[in-house]
Design a protein around this motif. Sequence first.
Motif: not given
Length: 141
Positions: A6-10
Amino acid sequence: MNADDRNMLARGRVATRLPAQDLERARRFYAERLGLEPVDERPGGLLYRCAGTEFALFASAGSSPGTFTQMGWEVGDLEAVVAELRSRGVVFEEVDAPGLVTKDGIAEVTGNYPSKGARGERAAWFRDSEGNLLGIGEPVG
């Protein structure tokens, strides 16, 4: 789906893209006025790196309205940076808006992001050769 998915962009790097109607004119401005040279280029694009981050200028028939800050640098000595850029011909914006007034091109901005550990920021803005509004800020402790 786990938390990492869920935190790929982070985990990704962020890079700004700025339009240039005349890429060669923009290249000269960034070199002569800001002292920046592209680290890479491709047809229609110039890539710059600053302290581990990057931004690109790209050839575009469109332009930014220049009504908001499109990119900013955080510096340790705002007055020194403003003085140096002025000596190279950069013209700083004078702003007179509710809650934000510049004096000699520098504004005192109330508040800052708590994670930065500052109570405010001093800031200045200028336009590049393509009308993009760029900012410089110094956190105030």
